[in-house]
Design a protein around this motif. Structure first.
Motif, PDB file in Angstrom:
ATOM      1  N   SER A  20      -9.355   6.105   4.226  1.00  0.00           N
ATOM      2  CA  SER A  20      -8.951   5.774   2.846  1.00  0.00           C
ATOM      3  C   SER A  20     -10.071   5.156   2.024  1.00  0.00           C
ATOM      4  CB  SER A  20      -7.746   4.833   2.854  1.00  0.00           C
ATOM      5  OG  SER A  20      -8.107   3.551   3.337  1.00  0.00           O
ATOM      6  N   THR A  21     -11.219   4.924   2.633  1.00  0.00           N
ATOM      7  CA  THR A  21     -12.375   4.400   1.888  1.00  0.00           C
ATOM      8  C   THR A  21     -13.515   5.400   1.942  1.00  0.00           C
ATOM      9  OG1 THR A  21     -12.890   3.137   3.903  1.00  0.00           O
ATOM     10  CG2 THR A  21     -11.906   1.930   2.070  1.00  0.00           C
ATOM     11  N   GLY A  22     -14.124   5.611   0.792  1.00  0.00           N
ATOM     12  CA  GLY A  22     -15.261   6.520   0.691  1.00  0.00           C
ATOM     13  C   GLY A  22     -16.155   6.109  -0.463  1.00  0.00           C
ATOM     14  N   ALA A  53       0.824  -1.203   0.000  1.00  0.00           N
ATOM     15  CA  ALA A  53       0.000   0.000   0.000  1.00  0.00           C
ATOM     16  C   ALA A  53       0.863   1.260   0.000  1.00  0.00           C
ATOM     17  CB  ALA A  53      -0.934   0.008   1.210  1.00  0.00           C
ATOM     18  N   LEU A  54       2.024   1.197   0.655  1.00  0.00           N
ATOM     19  CA  LEU A  54       2.919   2.357   0.687  1.00  0.00           C
ATOM     20  C   LEU A  54       3.303   2.774  -0.728  1.00  0.00           C
ATOM     21  CD1 LEU A  54       4.510   4.170   2.703  1.00  0.00           C
ATOM     22  CD2 LEU A  54       6.401   2.563   2.478  1.00  0.00           C
ATOM     23  N   GLY A  55       3.633   1.777  -1.570  1.00  0.00           N
ATOM     24  CA  GLY A  55       3.964   2.082  -2.960  1.00  0.00           C
ATOM     25  C   GLY A  55       2.757   2.498  -3.766  1.00  0.00           C
ATOM     26  N   ALA A  56       1.612   1.847  -3.517  1.00  0.00           N
ATOM     27  CA  ALA A  56       0.381   2.196  -4.238  1.00  0.00           C
ATOM     28  C   ALA A  56      -0.022   3.633  -3.941  1.00  0.00           C
ATOM     29  CB  ALA A  56      -0.740   1.232  -3.847  1.00  0.00           C
ATOM     30  N   VAL A  57       0.097   4.040  -2.698  1.00  0.00           N
ATOM     31  CA  VAL A  57      -0.239   5.415  -2.303  1.00  0.00           C
ATOM     32  C   VAL A  57       0.671   6.413  -3.011  1.00  0.00           C
ATOM     33  CG1 VAL A  57      -0.153   7.046  -0.374  1.00  0.00           C
ATOM     34  CG2 VAL A  57      -1.294   4.826  -0.087  1.00  0.00           C
ATOM     35  N   ARG A  58       1.943   6.068  -3.144  1.00  0.00           N
ATOM     36  CA  ARG A  58       2.883   6.959  -3.845  1.00  0.00           C
ATOM     37  C   ARG A  58       2.453   7.154  -5.301  1.00  0.00           C
ATOM     38  NH1 ARG A  58       8.374   5.595  -5.726  1.00  0.00           N
ATOM     39  NH2 ARG A  58       8.124   3.584  -4.675  1.00  0.00           N
ATOM     40  N   ALA A  59       2.051   6.077  -5.967  1.00  0.00           N
ATOM     41  CA  ALA A  59       1.598   6.190  -7.359  1.00  0.00           C
ATOM     42  C   ALA A  59       0.320   7.014  -7.455  1.00  0.00           C
ATOM     43  CB  ALA A  59       1.381   4.790  -7.937  1.00  0.00           C
ATOM     44  N   ILE A  60      -0.600   6.801  -6.520  1.00  0.00           N
ATOM     45  CA  ILE A  60      -1.865   7.552  -6.523  1.00  0.00           C
ATOM     46  C   ILE A  60      -1.615   9.039  -6.306  1.00  0.00           C
ATOM     47  CG2 ILE A  60      -4.017   7.897  -5.233  1.00  0.00           C
ATOM     48  CD1 ILE A  60      -3.950   4.810  -4.709  1.00  0.00           C
ATOM     49  N   ASN A  61      -0.721   9.354  -5.370  1.00  0.00           N
ATOM     50  CA  ASN A  61      -0.403  10.765  -5.106  1.00  0.00           C
ATOM     51  C   ASN A  61       0.251  11.420  -6.322  1.00  0.00           C
ATOM     52  OD1 ASN A  61      -1.421  10.641  -2.505  1.00  0.00           O
ATOM     53  ND2 ASN A  61       0.562  10.232  -1.555  1.00  0.00           N
ATOM     54  N   GLN A  62       1.152  10.687  -6.989  1.00  0.00           N
ATOM     55  CA  GLN A  62       1.819  11.236  -8.173  1.00  0.00           C
ATOM     56  C   GLN A  62       0.837  11.491  -9.306  1.00  0.00           C
ATOM     57  OE1 GLN A  62       5.140   8.796  -9.367  1.00  0.00           O
ATOM     58  NE2 GLN A  62       6.360   9.319  -7.559  1.00  0.00           N
ATOM     59  N   ALA A  63      -0.242  10.712  -9.318  1.00  0.00           N
ATOM     60  CA  ALA A  63      -1.270  10.902 -10.348  1.00  0.00           C
ATOM     61  C   ALA A  63      -2.212  12.050 -10.011  1.00  0.00           C
ATOM     62  CB  ALA A  63      -2.069   9.615 -10.525  1.00  0.00           C
ATOM     63  N   GLY A  64      -2.013  12.662  -8.849  1.00  0.00           N
ATOM     64  CA  GLY A  64      -2.841  13.800  -8.448  1.00  0.00           C
ATOM     65  C   GLY A  64      -4.223  13.415  -7.953  1.00  0.00           C
ATOM     66  N   LEU A  65      -4.366  12.171  -7.530  1.00  0.00           N
ATOM     67  CA  LEU A  65      -5.667  11.705  -7.044  1.00  0.00           C
ATOM     68  C   LEU A  65      -5.719  11.751  -5.522  1.00  0.00           C
ATOM     69  CD1 LEU A  65      -6.099   8.580  -9.364  1.00  0.00           C
ATOM     70  CD2 LEU A  65      -7.049  10.875  -9.685  1.00  0.00           C
ATOM     71  N   LYS A  66      -6.930  11.911  -5.002  1.00  0.00           N
ATOM     72  CA  LYS A  66      -7.151  11.995  -3.562  1.00  0.00           C
ATOM     73  C   LYS A  66      -7.683  10.661  -3.060  1.00  0.00           C
ATOM     74  CE  LYS A  66      -8.058  14.328   0.385  1.00  0.00           C
ATOM     75  NZ  LYS A  66      -7.034  14.919   1.250  1.00  0.00           N
ATOM     76  N   ILE A  67      -6.923  10.039  -2.155  1.00  0.00           N
ATOM     77  CA  ILE A  67      -7.341   8.752  -1.584  1.00  0.00           C
ATOM     78  C   ILE A  67      -8.551   8.965  -0.671  1.00  0.00           C
ATOM     79  CG2 ILE A  67      -6.657   6.864  -0.037  1.00  0.00           C
ATOM     80  CD1 ILE A  67      -3.801   7.225  -1.108  1.00  0.00           C
ATOM     81  N   SER A 109      -0.621   9.409   5.335  1.00  0.00           N
ATOM     82  CA  SER A 109      -1.167  10.766   5.153  1.00  0.00           C
ATOM     83  C   SER A 109      -2.691  10.746   5.155  1.00  0.00           C
ATOM     84  CB  SER A 109      -0.636  11.393   3.859  1.00  0.00           C
ATOM     85  OG  SER A 109      -0.914  10.547   2.750  1.00  0.00           O
ATOM     86  N   ILE A 110      -3.268   9.723   4.540  1.00  0.00           N
ATOM     87  CA  ILE A 110      -4.692   9.406   4.684  1.00  0.00           C
ATOM     88  C   ILE A 110      -4.746   8.067   5.417  1.00  0.00           C
ATOM     89  CG2 ILE A 110      -6.877   8.954   3.517  1.00  0.00           C
ATOM     90  CD1 ILE A 110      -5.893  11.798   3.095  1.00  0.00           C
ATOM     91  N   PRO A 111      -5.220   8.033   6.666  1.00  0.00           N
ATOM     92  CA  PRO A 111      -5.234   6.767   7.419  1.00  0.00           C
ATOM     93  C   PRO A 111      -5.947   5.661   6.649  1.00  0.00           C
ATOM     94  CG  PRO A 111      -5.721   8.606   8.871  1.00  0.00           C
ATOM     95  CD  PRO A 111      -5.723   9.160   7.474  1.00  0.00           C
ATOM     96  N   LEU A 161       5.253   0.641  10.246  1.00  0.00           N
ATOM     97  CA  LEU A 161       4.341   1.046   9.178  1.00  0.00           C
ATOM     98  C   LEU A 161       2.900   0.949   9.665  1.00  0.00           C
ATOM     99  CD1 LEU A 161       4.654   2.023   6.264  1.00  0.00           C
ATOM    100  CD2 LEU A 161       4.301  -0.328   5.495  1.00  0.00           C
ATOM    101  N   LYS A 162       2.517   1.889  10.498  1.00  0.00           N
ATOM    102  CA  LYS A 162       1.180   1.878  11.089  1.00  0.00           C
ATOM    103  C   LYS A 162       0.186   2.528  10.120  1.00  0.00           C
ATOM    104  CE  LYS A 162       2.942   2.120  15.824  1.00  0.00           C
ATOM    105  NZ  LYS A 162       2.572   0.757  16.181  1.00  0.00           N
ATOM    106  N   PRO A 163      -0.923   1.865   9.822  1.00  0.00           N
ATOM    107  CA  PRO A 163      -1.878   2.398   8.833  1.00  0.00           C
ATOM    108  C   PRO A 163      -2.491   3.736   9.246  1.00  0.00           C
ATOM    109  CG  PRO A 163      -2.784   0.478   9.952  1.00  0.00           C
ATOM    110  CD  PRO A 163      -1.343   0.547  10.323  1.00  0.00           C
TER     111      PRO A 163
END
Length: 343
Positions: free
Chosen positions: A336-338, A254-268, A290-292, A284-286
């Motif tokens: 992180s879920t909505g 998830a740490l890597g996935a979040v980095r890709a999502i942030n680079q794409a300019g998307l809001k988790i 940056s977004i729990p 690595l506490k969830p």
């Protein structure tokens, strides 16, 4: 200076035989005497003579494990966390590890050699696969063992501790569907490992119950590192129909996935939702993302400690533990879920 057995016995006013039996868990020594002996051991720093102890009891006071050495496995933080739990419990009982590294193709030979060496009293097995041939091999050896995980396609007449991976990802997928998500991606562990197979199975079951299917273009299997999470997430986001949610088999992925999502300019939690499995890794506490992160949670350290407790209890003839344990993962909802974004 640490005392020897004779000095420890004199200090306590007990015979050497009684002290030895108390340390080795013999049932005829009452609980009060055993506690006195253990307290004196802590205060004096006494350490038993392993060679003499082995001659007297026939036990090595060691747990054996085979550590498969292959790209990514030898540096796996998840395995390290499991071993930490195993070690914490072993230290309490003055047990040792005998750790044998082995190439995957030599594992069976390594296990047989370890069991025959007399240097271990029990074995444990990890990294379970579908139709895992190592189960039959271990059952053929005259030494106790416990499996961390479960094979697939085998009879389950062997001792194990596992988490209910199918239910964990079923529950996670169902939550996303309830939030309106229909295109859900999966970043999973290696495809041949049993936990990965079961997590995908749980996801597929939840999707099928709601008339949905899994687009295999939105599935990646890999080693569970942040770099693999990043590389897996990038093509999902570039897909003609990108997912609105993703399941990750580890907070490390998830740490890597979040980095890709942030680079794409998307809001988790708004543009895309994310749920990860949380092995309760201390670094690595969830809740500190940056977004729990919403997670399915089950502690690897606790699993390691429990397996050590079962193995040591069996060796010392203490306690009555179940042969098979299936732990339920806890679904913890965070930011992180909505709701699925409206088109």
């Amino acid at each position: 200076m640490a005392v020897n057995l004779k000095q420890l016995a004199e200090l306590l006013g007990l015979s050497q035989t009684t002290v030895s039996r108390a340390l080795n868990g013999y049932p005829e020594v009452n609980a009060e005497t055993r506690q006195r002996v253990l307290q004196a051991v802590r205060e004096t720093g006494y350490r038993p003579n392993r060679a003499a102890q082995r001659l007297a009891t026939g036990k090595a006071y060691s747990i054996g494990m085979v550590m498969p050495i292959a790209p990514g496995i030898d540096s796996d933080v998840h395995f390290g966390e499991f071993l930490a739990g195993l070690a914490e419990e072993a230290v309490k009982h003055d047990f040792h590890f005998v750790l044998n590294p082995s190439a995957p193709e030599d594992e069976e030979v390594t296990f047989r050699r370890l069991a025959a060496s007399g240097n271990v009293d029990a074995l444990f097995l990890a990294y379970m696969r579908a139709n895992d041939p190592r189960i039959a091999m271990l059952k053929s050896l005259s030494i106790p063992f416990v499996v961390h995980g479960r094979s697939i396609g085998e009879s389950r007449d062997y001792p194990f501790l596992d988490i209910d991976n199918t239910s964990a990802f079923y529950d996670a997928t169902r939550l996303l569907i309830q939030l309106g998500h229909q295109r859900i991606a999966l970043i999973n562990g290696p495809e041949y490992l049993a936990f990965s197979i079961r997590r995908k199975k749980g996801m597929l079951r939840a999707l099928a119950e709601h008339g949905l299917s899994l687009d295999e273009a939105l599935v990646q299997h890999s080693l569970m590192t942040d770099e693999h999470g990043y590389r897996s997430m990038q093509p999902f986001l570039q897909h003609a129909q990108p997912p609105t949610a993703v399941l990750c088999s580890s907070t490390v992925l998830a740490l890597g996935a979040v980095r890709a999502i942030n680079q794409a300019g998307l809001k988790i939690g708004e543009d895309i939702s994310l749920i990860a499995h949380d092995d309760v890794l201390p670094m690595l506490k969830p809740e500190n993302f940056s977004i729990p992160l919403t997670t399915t949670r089950s502690s690897l350290r606790a699993a390691g400690a429990r397996i050590a407790t079962r193995l040591i209890g069996g060796i010392l003839k203490r306690g009555d533990y179940p042969e098979q344990e299936l732990w339920r993962a806890e679904l913890i909802v965070r930011a992180s879920t909505g709701p699925a974004p409206q088109k």
